[in-house]
Design an enzyme around this catalytic site. Structure first.
Site, short mmCIF file in Angstrom:
data_model
loop_
_atom_site.label_atom_id
_atom_site.label_comp_id
_atom_site.label_asym_id
_atom_site.label_seq_id
_atom_site.Cartn_x
_atom_site.Cartn_y
_atom_site.Cartn_z
N ARG A 167 28.75 41.12 141.83
CA ARG A 167 29.17 42.53 141.78
C ARG A 167 28.22 43.38 140.92
O ARG A 167 28.06 44.57 141.18
CB ARG A 167 30.63 42.62 141.29
CG ARG A 167 31.58 42.17 142.37
CD ARG A 167 33.00 41.91 141.90
NE ARG A 167 33.79 41.40 143.02
CZ ARG A 167 34.94 40.76 142.90
NH1 ARG A 167 35.45 40.54 141.71
NH2 ARG A 167 35.58 40.33 143.97
N TYR B 250 32.07 46.01 150.24
CA TYR B 250 31.80 44.57 150.14
C TYR B 250 31.73 44.07 148.70
O TYR B 250 31.79 44.84 147.77
CB TYR B 250 30.64 44.11 151.00
CG TYR B 250 29.24 44.68 150.80
CD1 TYR B 250 28.82 45.27 149.63
CD2 TYR B 250 28.32 44.56 151.86
CE1 TYR B 250 27.53 45.74 149.49
CE2 TYR B 250 27.02 45.03 151.73
CZ TYR B 250 26.63 45.62 150.54
OH TYR B 250 25.36 46.06 150.41
N GLU B 251 31.71 42.74 148.59
CA GLU B 251 31.88 42.02 147.30
C GLU B 251 33.15 42.48 146.58
O GLU B 251 33.18 42.60 145.36
CB GLU B 251 30.62 42.12 146.43
CG GLU B 251 29.44 41.44 147.11
CD GLU B 251 28.63 40.47 146.28
OE1 GLU B 251 28.98 40.22 145.13
OE2 GLU B 251 27.63 39.95 146.82
N GLY B 252 34.18 42.75 147.38
CA GLY B 252 35.46 43.21 146.86
C GLY B 252 35.54 44.72 146.95
O GLY B 252 34.71 45.42 146.38
#
Ligand code: CAA
Length: 379
Positions: free
Chosen positions: A243, A362-364
């Protein structure tokens, strides 16, 4: 508190900026238009050592610190967000899993090749029914003698069509919840692994995003990463690092949009003067610059905490969430400053705006980042 970069970090910034200006900016428009993975540029990045910046020299990398790597992603993303995510995913969630959790044999087999750009890495967690709810993955891995048999599918896999090795999360014991999830190193040539066609995306046109299908895919037992049941924790800790990289990518996009808007405002004339002379535009630019600088502080701070070995889960989420929201706002404002031209493909700002959107997802998603932040705050 020292806000200046070390000599090594400044050198990385200059090297990567020069590379991006010379090797990426002039040609990226064509790759984006074709929607084709820029293999030649990635190969050049490998030759320069960029595919293994924070990987120790003994494992074939450059051995630079984590902030140098973050700066490199920022600089690459300033020229191409697609190349920024290719690099970020390859390193943070493609190479680090093996470096940090792999056996000596696994490290020897993959890390030097990944760090030198001879192999490309990818990470396969998300599934059609398990995106934000990562614990709900269904892909199964059943042990049979000296191998595991994987069945299921993965979706939205960055570097999906191009990677040589994937870190794949699969359920080895359903009754144990997140403690029944394991991580596997799956090579592209694995029998039973099929790769879907490239997805047609809003942005990042030249990065490869594919589905993966496991149909009785045979993965050797020695490709289990860590121990059975450790996969979910491995994935979560990788995302803490990943992140920060996505925050850096968003930062690079925002910086590029700000620079484009400043240059255009100086040169575009309306009502007999440059639009930069109107306070309406000046205030927009002032806000954009302030947001970009604030995002940079959060991203670099999260990177510094990681470098010191301090907990950084909350700070990584804050950096990713804030920088991606800044990228969306700043790129949208850049398009506004460009007016009608901003909406045209001929100018780069519409690409920045399209590319920025996915950094909030993305990536959460940024909603998931708030969950991570709040849980850390309240625990
Ligand atoms: N580090 C280590 N362990 C962690 C952790 C962390 N950061 N976060 C949680 N864990 C551990 C917990 O301690 C817990 O362990 P125990 O069993 O010992 O108690 C276990 O993991 C389960 O944790 P939670 O109960 O918190 O799990 P949850 O089901 O509530 O999920 C979540 C938490 C934060 C919502 C998580 O599901 C999540 O991050 N979702 C988003 C998924 C995501 O980011 N996907 C990105 C895909 S990759 C990608 O996008 C790459 C790309 O292409 C750019």
């Amino acid at each position: 508190m020292n806000f200046s970069l070390s000599e090594e970090q400044q050198m990385m910034q200059k090297t990567v900026r020069d590379f991006a200006e010379k090797e990426i900016k002039p040609v990226i428009g064509k790759w984006e238009e074709k929607g084709q993975f820029p293999r030649e540029i990635v190969a050049k990045m490998g030759e320069l050592g960029l595919m293994g910046i924070p990987i120790p020299e003994e494992w074939g990398g450059v051995g630079a610190d984590f902030l140098s790597y973050v700066i490199a992603i920022e600089e690459i993303s300033r020229a191409s967000a697609a190349l920024g995510v290719i690099l970020a995913v390859h390193t943070s969630v493609g190479t680090f899993p093996i470096l940090n959790f792999g056996s000596e044999e696994q490290k020897k087999k993959y890390v030097p090749a990944l760090a030198q750009g001879k192999m490309l890495g990818a990470f396969a967690l998300s599934e059609p029914d398990a995106g934000s709810d990562a614990a709900n993955i269904r892909t199964s891995a059943v042990r049979k003698g000296d191998h595991y048999v994987l069945n299921g599918s993965k979706i939205f896999i960055t570097n999906g069509g191009e990677a040589d090795v994937y870190t794949v999360l699969a359920v080895t014991d359903k009754s144990k919840g997140t403690r029944g999830i394991s991580a596997f190193l799956v090579e592209k040539s694995t029998p039973g692994l099929k790769i879907g066609p490239p997805e047609k995306k809003m942005g990042l046109h030249c990065s490869s995003t594919c589905q993966l299908f496991f149909e009785d895919a045979v993965v050797p037992q020695e490709n289990l990463l860590g121990k059975e049941g450790e996969g979910f924790k491995i994935a979560m800790s990788l995302l803490d690092t990943g992140r920060i990289g996505i925050g850096a990518q968003a930062l690079g996009i925002a910086q590029a949009a700000l620079e484009a808007a400043v240059a255009y405002a100086r040169e575009r004339k309306q009502f007999g003067k440059a639009i930069a002379e109107f306070q309406a535009i000046q205030f927009m630019l002032a806000d954009m610059d302030t947001l970009v600088q604030a995002a940079r502080l959060l991203v670099y701070r999260a990177a510094s905490l990681k470098m010191q070995g301090s907990p950084h889960s909350k700070e990584a989420s804050m950096a990713k969430m804030f920088a991606s929201d800044v990228a969306m706002k700043v790129t949208t404002d850049a398009v506004q400053i460009f007016g009608g031209y901003g909406y045209m493909r001929e100018y780069p700002v519409e690409r920045f705006m399209r590319d920025a959107k996915v950094t909030q997802i993305y990536e959460g998603t940024n909603q998931i980042q708030r969950i991570v932040i709040a849980r850390n705050l309240l625990k």
